[in-house]
Design a protein around this motif. Structure first.
Motif, PDB file in Angstrom:
ATOM      1  N   LYS A  13      76.334  18.687  48.004  1.00 41.83           N
ATOM      2  CA  LYS A  13      77.112  17.447  48.149  1.00 41.83           C
ATOM      3  C   LYS A  13      77.288  17.011  49.604  1.00 41.83           C
ATOM      4  O   LYS A  13      77.495  15.832  49.863  1.00 41.83           O
ATOM      5  CB  LYS A  13      78.462  17.568  47.447  1.00 41.83           C
ATOM      6  N   SER A  70      64.994  10.401  42.596  1.00 46.75           N
ATOM      7  CA  SER A  70      65.817  10.386  41.386  1.00 46.75           C
ATOM      8  C   SER A  70      65.463  11.518  40.426  1.00 46.75           C
ATOM      9  O   SER A  70      66.271  11.876  39.579  1.00 46.75           O
ATOM     10  CB  SER A  70      65.676   9.053  40.665  1.00 46.75           C
ATOM     11  N   ALA A  76      74.674  19.982  42.369  1.00 45.24           N
ATOM     12  CA  ALA A  76      75.355  18.871  43.046  1.00 45.24           C
ATOM     13  C   ALA A  76      76.499  19.383  43.916  1.00 45.24           C
ATOM     14  O   ALA A  76      76.713  18.877  45.031  1.00 45.24           O
ATOM     15  CB  ALA A  76      75.863  17.874  42.018  1.00 45.24           C
ATOM     16  N   LEU A 103      73.265  15.518  50.160  1.00 45.88           N
ATOM     17  CA  LEU A 103      72.774  14.436  49.301  1.00 45.88           C
ATOM     18  C   LEU A 103      73.928  13.668  48.686  1.00 45.88           C
ATOM     19  O   LEU A 103      74.917  14.251  48.248  1.00 45.88           O
ATOM     20  CB  LEU A 103      71.910  15.003  48.166  1.00 45.88           C
ATOM     21  N   ARG A 104      73.766  12.375  48.634  1.00 43.90           N
ATOM     22  CA  ARG A 104      74.780  11.537  48.015  1.00 43.90           C
ATOM     23  C   ARG A 104      74.725  11.655  46.492  1.00 43.90           C
ATOM     24  O   ARG A 104      75.736  11.741  45.831  1.00 43.90           O
ATOM     25  CB  ARG A 104      74.536  10.080  48.439  1.00 43.90           C
ATOM     26  N   LYS A 105      73.508  11.625  45.955  1.00 43.42           N
ATOM     27  CA  LYS A 105      73.317  11.692  44.512  1.00 43.42           C
ATOM     28  C   LYS A 105      72.338  12.823  44.200  1.00 43.42           C
ATOM     29  O   LYS A 105      71.271  12.903  44.798  1.00 43.42           O
ATOM     30  CB  LYS A 105      72.764  10.366  44.006  1.00 43.42           C
ATOM     31  N   CYS A 106      72.687  13.667  43.259  1.00 46.32           N
ATOM     32  CA  CYS A 106      71.822  14.779  42.865  1.00 46.32           C
ATOM     33  C   CYS A 106      70.763  14.261  41.883  1.00 46.32           C
ATOM     34  O   CYS A 106      71.093  13.552  40.937  1.00 46.32           O
ATOM     35  CB  CYS A 106      72.655  15.874  42.215  1.00 46.32           C
ATOM     36  N   PRO A 107      69.500  14.594  42.095  1.00 48.45           N
ATOM     37  CA  PRO A 107      68.451  14.099  41.195  1.00 48.45           C
ATOM     38  C   PRO A 107      68.522  14.752  39.808  1.00 48.45           C
ATOM     39  O   PRO A 107      69.072  15.842  39.642  1.00 48.45           O
ATOM     40  CB  PRO A 107      67.160  14.493  41.910  1.00 48.45           C
ATOM     41  N   ASP A 108      67.952  14.056  38.828  1.00 41.82           N
ATOM     42  CA  ASP A 108      67.819  14.635  37.488  1.00 41.82           C
ATOM     43  C   ASP A 108      66.824  15.782  37.572  1.00 41.82           C
ATOM     44  O   ASP A 108      65.824  15.690  38.286  1.00 41.82           O
ATOM     45  CB  ASP A 108      67.315  13.593  36.490  1.00 41.82           C
ATOM     46  N   LYS A 113      72.354  20.331  32.346  1.00 41.16           N
ATOM     47  CA  LYS A 113      73.503  19.557  32.856  1.00 41.16           C
ATOM     48  C   LYS A 113      74.415  20.448  33.695  1.00 41.16           C
ATOM     49  O   LYS A 113      74.891  20.039  34.749  1.00 41.16           O
ATOM     50  CB  LYS A 113      74.296  18.945  31.706  1.00 41.16           C
ATOM     51  N   ARG A 167      72.615  21.211  36.933  1.00 42.44           N
ATOM     52  CA  ARG A 167      72.654  20.036  37.806  1.00 42.44           C
ATOM     53  C   ARG A 167      74.023  19.897  38.463  1.00 42.44           C
ATOM     54  O   ARG A 167      74.124  19.553  39.642  1.00 42.44           O
ATOM     55  CB  ARG A 167      72.315  18.778  37.011  1.00 42.44           C
ATOM     56  N   TYR A 168      75.094  20.162  37.715  1.00 46.08           N
ATOM     57  CA  TYR A 168      76.435  20.085  38.276  1.00 46.08           C
ATOM     58  C   TYR A 168      76.613  21.114  39.396  1.00 46.08           C
ATOM     59  O   TYR A 168      77.134  20.789  40.471  1.00 46.08           O
ATOM     60  CB  TYR A 168      77.495  20.301  37.190  1.00 46.08           C
TER      61      TYR A 168
END
Length: 123
Positions: free
Chosen positions: A82, A45, A78, A85-90, A71, A74-75
């Protein structure tokens, strides 16, 4: 201890972040931002990215700017990962000053090396 999955994801994030920063700093000119290491938490995470910034006198300002734009970074990350990874970590960014530390040690040890070499040449 870091697992195989953590290590693979850390390498992937390091590669993609390096590419993102290369594209962003190309416009600035004279600034180099490299990602020296990425550490991923066991639950995937949080990713801690250690950045090496050249020139060192601008490092604090550039790091602060990167943190403000985290932010957006991170975008972009991601979008790049994509498929993997299903969800990009913070993302958390830190300044990697290990190269400065090594340079300082070399500088401190430098004159002593020269004196030792002179002594061996005299003998």
């Amino acid at each position: 201890m870091e697992g195989k999955r953590q290590a693979k994801i850390a390498r992937l994030l390091q590669k993609e972040l390096s590419e993102i920063f290369r594209r962003q700093t190309a416009a600035l000119g004279g600034v180099l931002v490299s990602v020296s290491a990425v550490r991923v938490s066991p639950d995937l995470s949080i990713a801690k990215a250690y950045l090496s910034i050249f020139p060192a006198d601008k490092a604090a300002g550039i790091l602060e700017n990167i943190k403000k734009q985290s932010k957006t970074v991170r975008y972009e990350l991601a979008q790049a990962v994509k498929q993997t990874l299903r969800k990009c970590p913070d993302l958390q960014f830190y300044l990697d000053d290990s190269l400065d530390y090594i340079d300082n040690i070399d500088r401190l040890l430098g004159p002593k090396k020269d004196k030792e070499e002179e002594k061996t040449e005299e003998e």
